[in-house]
Design a protein around this motif. Structure first.
Motif, PDB file in Angstrom:
ATOM      1  N   ALA A 109     -90.214  57.768  54.717  1.00 24.54           N
ATOM      2  CA  ALA A 109     -91.466  57.198  55.228  1.00 24.54           C
ATOM      3  C   ALA A 109     -91.202  56.457  56.531  1.00 24.54           C
ATOM      4  N   ALA A 110     -92.264  56.216  57.296  1.00 26.53           N
ATOM      5  CA  ALA A 110     -92.123  55.634  58.631  1.00 26.53           C
ATOM      6  C   ALA A 110     -91.415  54.281  58.605  1.00 26.53           C
ATOM      7  N   ASP A 111     -91.787  53.421  57.648  1.00 19.74           N
ATOM      8  CA  ASP A 111     -91.161  52.103  57.627  1.00 19.74           C
ATOM      9  C   ASP A 111     -89.680  52.195  57.279  1.00 19.74           C
TER      10      ASP A 111
ATOM     11  N   ALA B 160     -94.970  59.731  65.444  1.00 23.07           N
ATOM     12  CA  ALA B 160     -95.138  60.617  64.294  1.00 23.07           C
ATOM     13  C   ALA B 160     -95.843  59.886  63.155  1.00 23.07           C
ATOM     14  N   ALA B 161     -95.446  58.634  62.935  1.00 23.49           N
ATOM     15  CA  ALA B 161     -96.077  57.855  61.866  1.00 23.49           C
ATOM     16  C   ALA B 161     -97.540  57.562  62.188  1.00 23.49           C
ATOM     17  N   ALA B 162     -97.836  57.236  63.436  1.00 17.79           N
ATOM     18  CA  ALA B 162     -99.209  56.914  63.830  1.00 17.79           C
ATOM     19  C   ALA B 162    -100.114  58.142  63.723  1.00 17.79           C
ATOM     20  N   ARG B 163     -99.609  59.285  64.144  1.00 17.40           N
ATOM     21  CA  ARG B 163    -100.413  60.509  64.057  1.00 17.40           C
ATOM     22  C   ARG B 163    -100.716  60.854  62.601  1.00 17.40           C
ATOM     23  N   GLU B 164     -99.717  60.661  61.740  1.00 19.71           N
ATOM     24  CA  GLU B 164     -99.930  60.948  60.323  1.00 19.71           C
ATOM     25  C   GLU B 164    -100.927  59.962  59.709  1.00 19.71           C
TER      26      GLU B 164
END
Length: 229
Positions: free
Chosen positions: A85-87, A143-147
């Motif tokens: 995951a992004a975090d 990538a995290a923001a787009r998701e």
């Protein structure tokens, strides 16, 4: 002066010994105060051999910057698993960064302090390293923001500034952590994560902070002035 070693070894190995010694001397004494005599003695070679291999003090310092910059970038990239995951990706990237700078304090002093304060071409070498790390962090956040926003076309500029700020803060925190007894790499990474993810988490959830509207602020000031008149 200590005795100079004469044992023959491959040039590449000998050169790495010279760079190891140079990073230690440059990191601890500074570029201007460091002497080729000290570096040669610590490496166990003659000073003429250092010049033969690495030409000059300037070229030796540049070689140190390039080697340590490459090692840092590789450590950060290797520390991030793209399936997380992004975090967690950000946490692991920060952990790799702070672990590497803690294990190599002289190298970090060369990159963060010495190379930046002695002009070109040294500063440009560090700038290239920094740009690579910023680009890597930008892609992580993007990538995290787009998701999170379900927007595959979210422009990179929306997060590029965040990555720049994050890397700058991490650089300063690494210097502080290395100079502060008792601060571990994990603690530094956790501090950076708490500082960064509180804001990034809201951004990912679609709750970005927004400054007050200038027009509304002006109206409020005008109303307050009228009330006190």
């Amino acid at each position: 002066m200590g005795a100079v070693k004469t044992k023959r070894m491959p040039r590449a190995v000998r050169e790495q010994q010279m760079l190891d010694a140079a990073v230690q001397i440059f990191g601890q004494r500074g570029y201007m105060a460091a002497s080729m005599d000290e570096i040669a003695e610590l490496a166990g070679v003659s000073k003429p051999l250092v010049y033969l291999y690495l030409n000059s003090k300037e070229d030796l310092f540049t070689a140190c910057i390039r080697r340590e910059a490459k090692a840092l970038v590789e450590a950060v990239r290797a520390g991030v698993r793209p399936d997380l995951a992004a975090d967690r990706q950000l946490w692991e990237g920060l952990g790799a960064f702070f672990a590497h700078t803690a294990r190599n304090p002289d190298a970090w002093a060369v990159l963060h302090l010495q190379a930046r304060t002695h002009g070109e071409p040294f500063a440009s070498e560090v700038t290239a390293m920094r740009e690579e790390i910023v680009a890597f962090v930008t892609q992580l956040i993007l990538a995290a923001a787009r998701e999170a926003h379900r927007d595959p076309d979210l422009p990179e500029r929306e997060v590029a500034g965040l990555a720049e700020a994050l890397v700058g803060a991490a650089e300063s925190l690494a210097a502080w952590a290395n100079a502060t007894p008792g601060v571990t790499a994990r603690q530094a990474a956790a501090t950076m994560m708490n500082f960064a993810w509180a804001g990034l988490g809201d951004l990912m959830a679609g709750r970005p902070w927004s400054p007050p509207e200038e027009q509304q602020a002006g109206v409020q000031v005008g109303q307050a002035s009228a009330a006190t008149a």
